[in-house]
Design an enzyme around this catalytic site. Sequence first.
Site, PDB file in Angstrom:
ATOM      1  CD  GLU A 228      -2.981   1.414   2.056  1.00  0.00           C
ATOM      2  OE1 GLU A 228      -3.144   0.536   2.919  1.00  0.00           O
ATOM      3  OE2 GLU A 228      -3.740   2.406   1.921  1.00  0.00           O
TER       4      GLU A 228
ATOM      5  CD  GLU B  13       1.986   8.372   4.447  1.00  0.00           C
ATOM      6  OE1 GLU B  13       2.533   9.476   4.254  1.00  0.00           O
ATOM      7  OE2 GLU B  13       0.972   8.015   3.849  1.00  0.00           O
TER       8      GLU B  13
ATOM      9  CG  ASP C  37       9.442   9.580  -3.116  1.00  0.00           C
ATOM     10  OD1 ASP C  37       8.427   8.985  -3.523  1.00  0.00           O
ATOM     11  OD2 ASP C  37       9.975  10.509  -3.734  1.00  0.00           O
TER      12      ASP C  37
ATOM     13  CG  ASP D 228      -1.658  13.987  -1.143  1.00  0.00           C
ATOM     14  OD1 ASP D 228      -2.345  14.400  -0.203  1.00  0.00           O
ATOM     15  OD2 ASP D 228      -0.655  13.261  -0.986  1.00  0.00           O
TER      16      ASP D 228
ATOM     17  CE  LYS E 139      -4.320  26.436  -5.294  1.00  0.00           C
ATOM     18  NZ  LYS E 139      -3.490  26.929  -4.209  1.00  0.00           N
TER      19      LYS E 139
ATOM     20  CG  ASP F 293     -12.318  12.210  -2.341  1.00  0.00           C
ATOM     21  OD1 ASP F 293     -11.153  12.223  -2.770  1.00  0.00           O
ATOM     22  OD2 ASP F 293     -12.719  12.971  -1.428  1.00  0.00           O
TER      23      ASP F 293
ATOM     24  CB  THR G 203      -8.982   5.178   3.580  1.00  0.00           C
ATOM     25  OG1 THR G 203      -9.451   6.278   2.800  1.00  0.00           O
ATOM     26  CG2 THR G 203      -8.799   3.952   2.715  1.00  0.00           C
TER      27      THR G 203
ATOM     28  CG  PHE H 155      -7.460  11.491   3.024  1.00  0.00           C
ATOM     29  CD1 PHE H 155      -6.581  11.186   4.052  1.00  0.00           C
ATOM     30  CD2 PHE H 155      -7.456  12.784   2.512  1.00  0.00           C
ATOM     31  CE1 PHE H 155      -5.709  12.136   4.557  1.00  0.00           C
ATOM     32  CE2 PHE H 155      -6.593  13.746   3.002  1.00  0.00           C
ATOM     33  CZ  PHE H 155      -5.711  13.421   4.025  1.00  0.00           C
ATOM     34  CD  GLU H 156     -13.887   4.891   0.963  1.00  0.00           C
ATOM     35  OE1 GLU H 156     -13.087   4.171   1.594  1.00  0.00           O
ATOM     36  OE2 GLU H 156     -14.683   4.446   0.132  1.00  0.00           O
TER      37      GLU H 156
HETATM   38  C1  LIG Z   1      -4.541  12.094   0.794  1.00  0.00           C
HETATM   39  S1  LIG Z   1      -3.575  11.052   1.798  1.00  0.00           S
HETATM   40  C2  LIG Z   1      -4.492   9.526   1.786  1.00  0.00           C
HETATM   41  C3  LIG Z   1      -4.116   8.613   2.927  1.00  0.00           C
HETATM   42  C4  LIG Z   1      -4.876   7.287   2.984  1.00  0.00           C
HETATM   43  N1  LIG Z   1      -4.603   6.463   1.824  1.00  0.00           N
HETATM   44  C5  LIG Z   1      -6.349   7.508   3.133  1.00  0.00           C
HETATM   45  O1  LIG Z   1      -7.081   7.227   2.172  1.00  0.00           O
HETATM   46  O2  LIG Z   1      -6.763   7.949   4.212  1.00  0.00           O
HETATM   47  C6  LIG Z   1      -2.211  10.663   0.743  1.00  0.00           C
HETATM   48  C7  LIG Z   1      -1.018  10.106   1.515  1.00  0.00           C
HETATM   49  O3  LIG Z   1      -0.012   9.718   0.588  1.00  0.00           O
HETATM   50  C8  LIG Z   1       1.258  10.032   1.145  1.00  0.00           C
HETATM   51  N2  LIG Z   1       2.183  10.137   0.015  1.00  0.00           N
HETATM   52  C9  LIG Z   1       2.112  10.993  -1.037  1.00  0.00           C
HETATM   53  N3  LIG Z   1       3.101  10.781  -1.890  1.00  0.00           N
HETATM   54  C10 LIG Z   1       3.842   9.746  -1.374  1.00  0.00           C
HETATM   55  C11 LIG Z   1       5.012   9.084  -1.815  1.00  0.00           C
HETATM   56  N4  LIG Z   1       5.616   9.419  -2.956  1.00  0.00           N
HETATM   57  N5  LIG Z   1       5.507   8.100  -1.050  1.00  0.00           N
HETATM   58  C12 LIG Z   1       4.902   7.747   0.116  1.00  0.00           C
HETATM   59  N6  LIG Z   1       3.777   8.342   0.577  1.00  0.00           N
HETATM   60  C13 LIG Z   1       3.268   9.340  -0.159  1.00  0.00           C
HETATM   61  C14 LIG Z   1       1.028  11.331   1.884  1.00  0.00           C
HETATM   62  O4  LIG Z   1       1.995  11.543   2.903  1.00  0.00           O
HETATM   63  C15 LIG Z   1      -0.379  11.114   2.440  1.00  0.00           C
HETATM   64  O5  LIG Z   1      -0.337  10.563   3.748  1.00  0.00           O
END
Ligand SMILES: C[S@@+](CC[C@H](N)C(=O)[O-])C[C@H]1O[C@@H](n2cnc3c(N)ncnc32)[C@H](O)[C@@H]1O
Length: 246
Positions: free
Chosen positions: A77, A102, A129, A152, A156, A188, A225, A227-228
């Site tokens: 994940e 993460e 990353d 994310d 924009k 979403d 989740t 964010f969902e």
């Molecule tokens: C909008 S949140 C969604 C979190 C979770 N999947 C949820 O649905 O609740 C996106 C997550 O992806 C992580 N993220 C973004 N780019 C990433 C990357 N290149 N490597 C690891 N994590 C990343 C961010 O830190 C953030 O916690």
Amino acid sequence: MSRIEHCESSAGELLANRAIRSFVLREGRITPAQTQALDALWPRYGIGSGDSRPGKDAVPTINTTSLFQREAPLAIEIGFGSGDHLAECAAARADTNFIGIEVHRPGVGRLLQRAEQLGLNNLRVACTDAVELLRIAVPAGTVDEVMIFFPDPWPKKRHHKRRLIQTDFARLLARVLRSGGRLRLATDWAEYAAHMREVLDALPDFENLAGATGFISRPDDRPLTRFEARGLRLGHAVFDLEYRRR
Ligand SMILES: C[S@@+](CC[C@H](N)C(=O)[O-])C[C@H]1O[C@@H](n2cnc3c(N)ncnc32)[C@H](O)[C@@H]1O
């Protein structure tokens, strides 16, 4: 010297060179319990240095047999956020090895707490990353499933280049997935959902399993989740996608 410093290697220099990232590192509020979990449980669950700052996030090549001490299907994940979804998946599917990636340390700390509470042995966590980890540390054709839920949306236009789902990244996913492996996504953000389809449907490596509509029904076994839940509270529609690696 700490365990984290010990784990750093020259791979960190490579990681420092990626200019456009899909995240902005903000430590945010980290609770004492999350900090304690990171200190105490990283040796048990962590992969690599555990330091997500660019240039510090060295991860060795992943050998799942030595990591998990067994052979089993591997699910990854990416961007697990608070980790509740991943902990629930790992608890429900003991026959699968899970790796969570993460960059947000409070979320990593929270997942480690949950992993210990649930006594999970089939979960490992990388705080780095995901793009670099897949590129450098994951051997080709070794992954059975990749999950990317509510990445994310970078709404924009000038930020679209930061979106995780891009052609180059999709090619990286295709490289690590075994033939027949699954890529599962959800968002979403309607416009990002269309963008995901545009990118993935165009790649011959992936077959969209949804048929004409392009989107599958929400899988019953996909835990909600954070964010969902937020998106639903805001009245957003949720789009689920599933691809098979050809
Ligand atoms: C909008 S949140 C969604 C979190 C979770 N999947 C949820 O649905 O609740 C996106 C997550 O992806 C992580 N993220 C973004 N780019 C990433 C990357 N290149 N490597 C690891 N994590 C990343 C961010 O830190 C953030 O916690």
